[in-house]
Design a protein around this motif. Structure first.
Motif, short mmCIF file in Angstrom:
data_model
loop_
_atom_site.label_atom_id
_atom_site.label_comp_id
_atom_site.label_asym_id
_atom_site.label_seq_id
_atom_site.Cartn_x
_atom_site.Cartn_y
_atom_site.Cartn_z
N ASP A 149 0.83 -1.20 0.00
CA ASP A 149 0.00 0.00 0.00
C ASP A 149 0.87 1.25 0.00
O ASP A 149 1.90 1.30 0.67
N GLU A 150 0.46 2.23 -0.78
CA GLU A 150 1.19 3.50 -0.79
C GLU A 150 0.22 4.63 -1.12
O GLU A 150 -0.79 4.41 -1.80
N PRO A 151 0.49 5.85 -0.65
CA PRO A 151 -0.48 6.93 -0.78
C PRO A 151 -0.88 7.25 -2.22
O PRO A 151 -2.06 7.52 -2.49
N ARG A 152 0.05 7.23 -3.15
CA ARG A 152 -0.31 7.63 -4.50
C ARG A 152 -1.03 6.52 -5.27
O ARG A 152 -1.66 6.77 -6.30
N SER A 153 -0.93 5.27 -4.78
CA SER A 153 -1.60 4.14 -5.42
C SER A 153 -2.14 3.23 -4.32
O SER A 153 -1.57 2.18 -4.01
N PRO A 154 -3.26 3.62 -3.70
CA PRO A 154 -3.77 2.87 -2.55
C PRO A 154 -4.14 1.44 -2.93
O PRO A 154 -4.69 1.16 -3.99
N LEU A 155 -3.83 0.54 -2.01
CA LEU A 155 -4.13 -0.88 -2.17
C LEU A 155 -4.95 -1.30 -0.96
O LEU A 155 -4.48 -1.19 0.18
N LEU A 156 -6.15 -1.73 -1.20
CA LEU A 156 -7.12 -1.94 -0.13
C LEU A 156 -7.58 -3.40 -0.12
O LEU A 156 -7.98 -3.93 -1.16
N LEU A 157 -7.55 -4.02 1.06
CA LEU A 157 -8.09 -5.37 1.21
C LEU A 157 -9.53 -5.25 1.69
O LEU A 157 -9.79 -4.75 2.79
N ALA A 158 -10.46 -5.72 0.88
CA ALA A 158 -11.86 -5.71 1.28
C ALA A 158 -12.10 -6.77 2.34
O ALA A 158 -11.41 -7.79 2.40
N SER A 159 -13.09 -6.54 3.16
CA SER A 159 -13.51 -7.56 4.11
C SER A 159 -14.25 -8.67 3.36
O SER A 159 -14.87 -8.41 2.32
N PRO A 160 -14.23 -9.89 3.87
CA PRO A 160 -15.02 -10.95 3.23
C PRO A 160 -16.49 -10.54 3.16
O PRO A 160 -16.97 -9.80 4.03
N PRO A 161 -17.21 -10.97 2.14
CA PRO A 161 -18.62 -10.61 2.03
C PRO A 161 -19.39 -10.96 3.31
O PRO A 161 -19.24 -12.06 3.84
#
Length: 224
Positions: free
Chosen positions: A169-181
């Motif tokens: 993850d980095e500020p200019r290219s955010p990488l987000l892990l979604a929670s399980p449905p």
């Protein structure tokens, strides 16, 4: 114009006669996102079980932007070499990624699968250094319920994926892990233990939508 690219395996491409979670998310964004947006990608078809090929246009409701980068039987292993060109050609701003089940079932162990996810992120950022990504962990499925060894591999990969997301993850290219449905149940949210039915489509769409709203303030929480 915010350009979303759905990336995934059979749960994302869907098969003939289905709406797909892509459609459910499009409906949600159309209702709650305040600006122009599009779904983009190099493919538009569904998988046709009769021909065993991704050749169907028989969506339950075909009147939506059907573009995607998803394939029946394709995983991180297959998408990592493709994502850079797809992001570049279709000018994707946000990648909505649901991969891993196929990899673990047929191609790679958890560590190898996590490394392919790493490669995917690097290739996407090479094409667009400001691309945003939302990644869904491997969701519950019939094989994990019946095979304890596979369930362990899924759990390990999901842990490794969470660590990759945190590290990359980095500020200019955010990488987000979604929670399980939320409340995802293979007995009521799939038609075969793996592939989502209508309620499963809503739950997967909600996982992506809620992650983007909570992290980035994008659109509204999912209600559907």
């Amino acid at each position: 114009m915010l350009r979303f690219m759905p990336v995934g395996d059979s749960q994302t491409i869907g098969s003939a006669g289905e709406h797909t979670w892509r459609y459910r998310l499009w409906q949600h964004l159309r209702a709650t996102y305040g600006g122009p947006f599009a779904l983009v990608g190099p493919r538009e078809t569904l998988y046709d079980k009769a021909t065993d090929a991704p050749t169907s246009h028989a969506y339950a409701d075909p009147d939506f932007p059907r573009a995607h980068l998803a394939g029946w039987g394709e995983g991180w292993l297959h998408m990592a070499p493709l994502i850079g060109g797809a992001v570049r050609e279709h000018r994707a701003d946000v990648l909505l990624v649901a991969l891993g089940l196929i990899d673990l079932g047929f191609y790679t162990d958890p560590a190898q699968t996590a490394e392919n996810a790493h490669r995917f992120v690097i290739e996407a950022r090479t094409a667009n250094p400001r691309v945003r990504m939302v990644v869904l962990p491997v969701v519950p499925n019939a094989l994990a319920e019946s095979d304890p060894g596979f369930a362990e591999r899924v759990a390990l990969f999901n842990d490794l994926l969470a660590k990759k997301v945190a590290d990359l993850d980095e500020p200019r290219s955010p990488l987000l892990l979604a929670s399980p449905p939320r409340s995802y149940d293979i007995h009521t949210d799939t038609y075969d233990g793996t592939h989502p039915n209508a309620s499963g489509e809503h739950r997967i769409a909600a996982a992506f939508a809620d992650a983007m709203h909570q992290a980035w303030g994008l659109a509204e929480p999912y209600d559907g």
